[in-house]
Design an enzyme around this catalytic site. Structure first.
Site: not given
Ligand code: URA
Length: 237
Positions: A102
């Site tokens: 993310d």
């Molecule tokens: N899980 C999440 O919620 N975000 C990420 O970036 C990676 C794994």
């Protein structure tokens, strides 16, 4: 393949530098100096040297990026994609991030042009583990370990069993996943009544975070690291 392209694919020289090196007689092919950058060679069999040093052909590029906050794990999307953190000579190689973190997640991100490797590393069937360090708004309930271990449901998706280890305050710790559903860690903690504040990937398969890299810095993987990835992905390299 053209000799100058062969040389620039090593990542050591830009195409322009490679061409100049050939013209200056710094390059030999099968024992003879070659001064034509456009000369065609077979990358798998030609014995090429630069300044007397053997150059082995790198069919693929593997980069470990220390992903900073504020960048998206995508090849398209303006100036804030992780690809924009790499120098311009990498832009034509067809590189892409292996999986997504993310925008606000930091840590280990593999960037490569090796589609087979990426596919095998990301496929849930291959159980390649990814470890994330997290902090939470409020402590996780006492039954969280059990719920995650038996495969918690998020929305209408069932997660594979995962291991979580909390620090004493139960507001931080590490979780190991073998799959990568959308916002998975965040949604798993939401499902037990708490919320992720910070998330950092500290390990991707055999690749540990490199604490010598500052946010946004990167390096190419060593041959041993590429081999370890291939072993984890169960492919021949
Ligand atoms: N899980 C999440 O919620 N975000 C990420 O970036 C990676 C794994």
């Amino acid at each position: 393949m053209r000799l100058d392209k062969f040389l620039s694919d090593t990542g050591k020289l830009s195409r322009k530098e490679a061409s100049a090196a050939v013209k200056r007689g710094r390059v030999t092919v099968d024992g003879s100096a070659v001064r034509d950058p456009a000369k065609h060679i077979d990358p798998d069999t030609a014995a090429v040297t630069l300044d007397g040093e053997c150059i082995t052909f790198k069919r693929f590029t593997y980069i470990l990026l220390e992903k900073p906050e504020g960048y998206i794990s995508s090849t398209e999307g303006g100036d804030r994609t992780v690809m924009k953190l790499l120098p311009p000579e990498y832009s034509k190689k067809g590189l892409f991030p292996c999986g997504r973190l993310d925008r606000d997640t930091t840590g280990v991100l593999l960037i490569t042009d090796d589609g087979e490797m990426a596919h095998m590393l990301l496929s849930p069937k291959h159980h390649v583990s990814k470890i994330y360090r997290f902090t939470l708004t409020v402590p996780a309930p006492a039954d969280t370990e059990e719920k995650f271990r038996s495969g918690i449901t998020i929305g209408d998706e069932e997660c594979a069993p995962s291991e979580v280890v909390f620090d004493e305050d139960r507001k931080s710790g590490e979780i190991t996943l073998t799959e990568g559903k959308f916002h998975q860690v965040k949604r798993m903690f939401n499902a037990v009544g708490t919320e992720v504040v910070t998330l950092r990937r500290v390990r991707f398969g055999p690749l540990n975070e490199d604490t010598t890299l500052s946010p946004g810095e990167w390096r190419e993987l060593t041959e041993d690291e590429v081999q370890a990835l291939a072993d984890a992905a169960k492919i021949e390299r």
